[in-house]
Design a protein around this motif. Structure first.
Motif, mmCIF file in Angstrom:
data_model
loop_
_atom_site.group_PDB
_atom_site.id
_atom_site.type_symbol
_atom_site.label_atom_id
_atom_site.label_comp_id
_atom_site.label_asym_id
_atom_site.label_seq_id
_atom_site.Cartn_x
_atom_site.Cartn_y
_atom_site.Cartn_z
ATOM 1 N N ILE A 10 5.140 -8.936 -6.708
ATOM 2 C CA ILE A 10 4.951 -8.775 -8.151
ATOM 3 C C ILE A 10 3.453 -8.688 -8.412
ATOM 4 N N GLY A 11 3.086 -8.102 -9.533
ATOM 5 C CA GLY A 11 1.669 -7.977 -9.819
ATOM 6 C C GLY A 11 1.426 -7.466 -11.223
ATOM 7 N N ILE A 12 0.211 -7.020 -11.457
ATOM 8 C CA ILE A 12 -0.171 -6.561 -12.800
ATOM 9 C C ILE A 12 -0.349 -5.042 -12.845
ATOM 10 N N GLN A 13 -0.085 -4.371 -11.724
ATOM 11 C CA GLN A 13 -0.191 -2.913 -11.681
ATOM 12 C C GLN A 13 1.132 -2.310 -11.226
ATOM 13 N N PRO A 14 1.659 -1.330 -11.972
ATOM 14 C CA PRO A 14 2.910 -0.690 -11.564
ATOM 15 C C PRO A 14 2.682 0.289 -10.415
ATOM 16 N N TRP A 15 3.759 0.661 -9.751
ATOM 17 C CA TRP A 15 3.637 1.601 -8.635
ATOM 18 C C TRP A 15 3.134 2.958 -9.108
ATOM 19 N N ASP A 16 3.482 3.348 -10.326
ATOM 20 C CA ASP A 16 3.081 4.670 -10.820
ATOM 21 C C ASP A 16 1.724 4.652 -11.529
ATOM 22 N N ILE A 17 0.903 3.659 -11.240
ATOM 23 C CA ILE A 17 -0.441 3.601 -11.808
ATOM 24 C C ILE A 17 -1.242 4.808 -11.320
ATOM 25 N N GLU A 18 -2.146 5.290 -12.164
ATOM 26 C CA GLU A 18 -2.857 6.529 -11.852
ATOM 27 C C GLU A 18 -4.171 6.301 -11.116
ATOM 28 N N ILE A 19 -4.540 5.051 -10.878
ATOM 29 C CA ILE A 19 -5.762 4.749 -10.137
ATOM 30 C C ILE A 19 -5.409 4.047 -8.834
ATOM 31 N N GLY A 20 -6.407 3.869 -7.974
ATOM 32 C CA GLY A 20 -6.175 3.164 -6.727
ATOM 33 C C GLY A 20 -5.774 1.717 -6.964
ATOM 34 N N SER A 21 -5.011 1.156 -6.055
ATOM 35 C CA SER A 21 -4.493 -0.198 -6.244
ATOM 36 C C SER A 21 -4.487 -0.960 -4.927
ATOM 37 N N ASN A 22 -5.185 -2.091 -4.904
ATOM 38 C CA ASN A 22 -5.143 -2.967 -3.730
ATOM 39 C C ASN A 22 -3.714 -3.340 -3.384
ATOM 40 N N CYS A 23 -2.951 -3.693 -4.406
ATOM 41 C CA CYS A 23 -1.602 -4.197 -4.174
ATOM 42 C C CYS A 23 -0.701 -3.129 -3.563
ATOM 43 N N LYS A 24 -0.850 -1.886 -3.989
ATOM 44 C CA LYS A 24 -0.052 -0.807 -3.392
ATOM 45 C C LYS A 24 -0.434 -0.603 -1.929
ATOM 46 N N ASN A 25 -1.729 -0.665 -1.629
ATOM 47 C CA ASN A 25 -2.164 -0.536 -0.231
ATOM 48 C C ASN A 25 -1.581 -1.653 0.624
ATOM 49 N N ILE A 26 -1.571 -2.857 0.086
ATOM 50 C CA ILE A 26 -1.007 -4.000 0.814
ATOM 51 C C ILE A 26 0.495 -3.814 1.012
ATOM 52 N N ALA A 27 1.179 -3.335 -0.021
ATOM 53 C CA ALA A 27 2.623 -3.107 0.081
ATOM 54 C C ALA A 27 2.951 -2.099 1.169
ATOM 55 N N LEU A 28 2.192 -1.033 1.230
ATOM 56 C CA LEU A 28 2.419 -0.017 2.261
ATOM 57 C C LEU A 28 2.210 -0.592 3.657
ATOM 58 N N GLU A 29 1.223 -1.472 3.766
ATOM 59 C CA GLU A 29 0.962 -2.099 5.067
ATOM 60 C C GLU A 29 2.069 -3.091 5.422
ATOM 61 N N PHE A 30 2.500 -3.907 4.445
ATOM 62 C CA PHE A 30 3.624 -4.824 4.668
ATOM 63 C C PHE A 30 4.845 -4.065 5.182
ATOM 64 N N ALA A 31 5.095 -2.884 4.592
ATOM 65 C CA ALA A 31 6.320 -2.137 4.874
ATOM 66 C C ALA A 31 6.354 -1.513 6.261
ATOM 67 N N LYS A 32 5.251 -1.553 6.982
ATOM 68 C CA LYS A 32 5.260 -1.026 8.352
ATOM 69 C C LYS A 32 6.144 -1.877 9.261
ATOM 70 N N ASP A 33 6.256 -3.182 8.943
ATOM 71 C CA ASP A 33 7.016 -4.083 9.818
ATOM 72 C C ASP A 33 8.018 -4.942 9.073
ATOM 73 N N ASN A 34 8.134 -4.768 7.756
ATOM 74 C CA ASN A 34 9.028 -5.596 6.948
ATOM 75 C C ASN A 34 9.679 -4.747 5.862
#
Length: 404
Positions: A10-34
């Motif tokens: 959960i966070g303060i930025q949605p997936w469809d945000i139009e700027i770069g997002s730390n949380c989205k980058n972290i989510a993509l990395e998490f999803a490599k193994d989980n």
């Protein structure tokens, strides 16, 4: 390393945000193994009314009405859920007791949407990773009963007016409730230790691949043709909330043989500043992000002349990694967050030190030092950042969780 687990973000930025997002980058990395469920912030009632013609809000309204599914698959291990429930807009509420009641109601509404998505995905024993959602996050540990609750702090949000009214009171409670606090600077880690012994600085990831110039293919723009060397430059928004105009004026006045090059959009104070009347200061204007590496290449020394205030003191400046990726010598204002760069960046506390350190940077620069700086930038990957997050979670919870 954490593998084969379920993670809810959960966070303060949605997936469809139009700027770069730390949380989205972290989510993509998490999803490599989980398996990962990324939860968009719920739509609040005022936004639903005032922005009803916005395309992104229209989609959320259709989801709230049940006209389209609220769960979308992003990749094999990654899903994005749009909460159906509309929460109340409560940040304006002055009464702490009324805010507390409404905030808990909002958290119940969000948790019901998360529970629905979790059930459909068959998630179990999940890790709840909260990226700075301090208000809604206050009650989610009790409501969702995660295996581990991790809070991620990367900005001094409680000093931002929107969050300050209730955040200064609430965020310490969220940190205290969390099983582990992860932060991107020592400043925030030290803050967290006041409320939670499991507070860890995990650094920050940064994709600087487009700043890589090891094959020397990036071209310096023609804008630099008539600018004398040495060039002391800055790339980014020129705002007096973060940057020290008086410091820049001092550098330009003291060293008229240096060219001060500023690349980026200006706020009103910068537009009216004395800098525009100095012959060795060059404003090159706003540039597309794809062009920024070209402009950094034109610098002899890159700088980040920050003011020290609540916005900057704990901030991890991503531009430092971008400067490092191009091998540039860097001068920056010394803050707690910048201490992690002390071996690769010249850190100054006064305007006099800035002059001395820029001179030192110009003298000491070499191919070997440039290569060392590039290697530092390469180490700040999202993979390494997430590995540090995993290690923090395991260290903080090993007394109650058996990790593989």
């Amino acid at each position: 390393m954490i593998k084969g687990k379920d993670i809810v973000i959960i966070g303060i930025q949605p997936w469809d945000i139009e700027i770069g997002s730390n949380c989205k980058n972290i989510a993509l990395e998490f999803a490599k193994d989980n398996r990962v469920l990324y939860v968009n912030p719920p739509m609040d009632r005022i936004t639903r009314i005032k922005q009803k013609n916005n395309q992104r809000i229209q989609k959320r309204i259709r989801i709230a009405k049940g006209q389209i599914p609220n769960l979308e698959k992003i990749s094999d291990n990654l899903w994005n859920v749009y909460p159906k429930n509309t929460v109340e807009s409560i940040n304006w509420v002055g009464s702490h007791s009324i805010f507390k009641i409404l905030n808990k109601r909002n958290a119940h509404l969000l948790s019901s949407d998360i529970k629905s998505a979790i059930k459909r995905l068959n998630f179990s024993d999940f890790i709840l990773f909260n990226d700075s959602s301090m208000f809604l996050g206050l009650h989610l540990k009790e409501l969702l009963q995660p295996k581990v609750y991790a809070y991620y702090m990367r900005d001094y949000l409680v000093k931002v007016p929107y969050w300050q009214k209730h955040g200064e009171r609430i965020e310490p409670h969220v940190v205290e409730k969390a099983d582990v606090l992860t932060t991107n600077s020592d400043f925030f880690a030290e803050f967290g230790l006041r409320y939670n012994p499991h507070s860890y600085m995990v650094g920050q990831g940064c994709d600087v691949s487009h700043f890589s110039d090891e094959d020397d293919t990036i071209k310096v723009p023609n804008d630099f043709n008539d600018i004398p060397s040495p060039v002391i430059g800055y790339v980014g928004s020129l705002t007096t909330l973060r940057l020290d105009i008086k410091l820049l004026e001092h550098i330009a006045n003291e060293r008229k043989d240096w060219s001060i090059v500023l690349v980026g959009p200006e706020d009103e104070d910068f537009k009216k500043s004395e800098l525009h009347n100095l012959p060795n200061v060059y404003f090159l204007g706003r540039k597309d992000s794809s062009e920024l590496p070209n402009y950094v290449k034109g610098f002899d020394v890159a700088m980040n002349p920050q003011l020290i205030n609540n916005l900057t003191i704990g901030n991890y400046p991503r531009k430092i990694d971008e400067y490092l990726a191009m091998g540039k010598p860097i001068i920056a204002t010394k803050t707690k967050a910048m201490e992690m760069f002390k071996d690769s960046v010249y850190l100054g506390s006064t305007k006099e030190q800035y002059i001395e350190l820029i001179e030192k940077a110009l003298i000491e620069d070499s191919k070997e030092r440039a290569k060392d700086r590039i290697n530092v930038a390469k180490s700040h990957t999202w993979t390494n950042n997430v590995e540090a997050i995993y290690n923090a979670i395991i260290t903080a919870t090993k007394h109650k969780v058996k990790w593989d």
